[in-house]
Enzyme design. Sequence first.
Site, PDB file in Angstrom:
ATOM      1  N   CYS A  64      10.561   3.885   1.006  1.00  0.00           N
ATOM      2  CA  CYS A  64      11.330   3.692  -0.214  1.00  0.00           C
ATOM      3  C   CYS A  64      10.580   4.486  -1.264  1.00  0.00           C
ATOM      4  O   CYS A  64       9.483   4.093  -1.667  1.00  0.00           O
ATOM      5  CB  CYS A  64      11.415   2.223  -0.628  1.00  0.00           C
ATOM      6  SG  CYS A  64      12.212   2.069  -2.242  1.00  0.00           S
ATOM      7  N   CYS A 120      10.330   2.372  -4.791  1.00  0.00           N
ATOM      8  CA  CYS A 120       9.569   1.123  -4.911  1.00  0.00           C
ATOM      9  C   CYS A 120       9.142   0.665  -3.526  1.00  0.00           C
ATOM     10  O   CYS A 120       8.236   1.250  -2.942  1.00  0.00           O
ATOM     11  CB  CYS A 120      10.343   0.066  -5.682  1.00  0.00           C
ATOM     12  SG  CYS A 120      12.083  -0.110  -5.238  1.00  0.00           S
ATOM     13  N   SER A 121       9.778  -0.359  -2.982  1.00  0.00           N
ATOM     14  CA  SER A 121       9.292  -0.871  -1.702  1.00  0.00           C
ATOM     15  C   SER A 121      10.420  -1.537  -0.916  1.00  0.00           C
ATOM     16  O   SER A 121      10.175  -2.487  -0.186  1.00  0.00           O
ATOM     17  CB  SER A 121       8.174  -1.880  -1.950  1.00  0.00           C
ATOM     18  OG  SER A 121       8.671  -2.938  -2.748  1.00  0.00           O
ATOM     19  N   CYS A 122      11.659  -1.061  -1.045  1.00  0.00           N
ATOM     20  CA  CYS A 122      12.781  -1.675  -0.325  1.00  0.00           C
ATOM     21  C   CYS A 122      12.490  -1.667   1.172  1.00  0.00           C
ATOM     22  O   CYS A 122      12.056  -0.666   1.722  1.00  0.00           O
ATOM     23  CB  CYS A 122      14.081  -0.929  -0.626  1.00  0.00           C
ATOM     24  SG  CYS A 122      14.514  -1.030  -2.373  1.00  0.00           S
TER      25      CYS A 122
END
Length: 226
Positions: free
Chosen positions: A123, A126-128
């Site tokens: 991602c 961010c951090s999906c």
Amino acid sequence: MSHENPIPHDPHEAGHEHGHDHAHEGSALSEMELRVRALESLLVEKGYVDPQALDVLIETYEHQIGPRNGARVVARAWSDPQYRAWLLDDATAAIASLGYSGRGGEHMVVLENTPRVHNMVVCTLCSCYPWPVLGLPPVWYKSAPYRSRVVIDPRGVLKEFGYELPEDVEFRVWDSTSELRYLVLPMRPEGTDGFSEEALAELVTRDSMIGTGLPHASRDAQGVRA
Ligand code: FE
């Protein structure tokens, strides 16, 4: 392609240190940890979050929902060609049929590795991450170096994880969003004919489902062989 707001996006981060008292080693906290701690304190103080509810949420994602779910999906796909076809066609439904659904898994796509194509998931913003099948993202998945470098040099990043693929393998990097999340279907290791689904699942590593690793070789599975 909308991205999640970074604050509600990372409730797991807010609770990362929850329940541990590190006050005596405050200097060891990173800037991010300090910010998270301050944010959590503020939310608790204002009555917006219940610290016990946060603990339950973190506990659930750490221990009940985790990469073993994804491993069962992969093992089923390795064992059952019809399931595999369904998984590649409609991953959300095929995964939900095994009981794995919910937040972070509303729209899933499964990417199949082949002898010619290796898929890696990131991602970049961010951090999906596909929570229902993989649980909480590892720290490196959320790190700026991984997020920026895997896009530029996936082969080099995979090498840093300890895996090298033949020169003619094409790398494909997929950027997750809050609305669309990916699970890599790694190649079934050789020498696993006759393995039960359970034994196959033991070979599936978390990183092999992100694309930063490969499944264990079948020799590692001796003892769990059906
Ligand atoms: Fe994200």
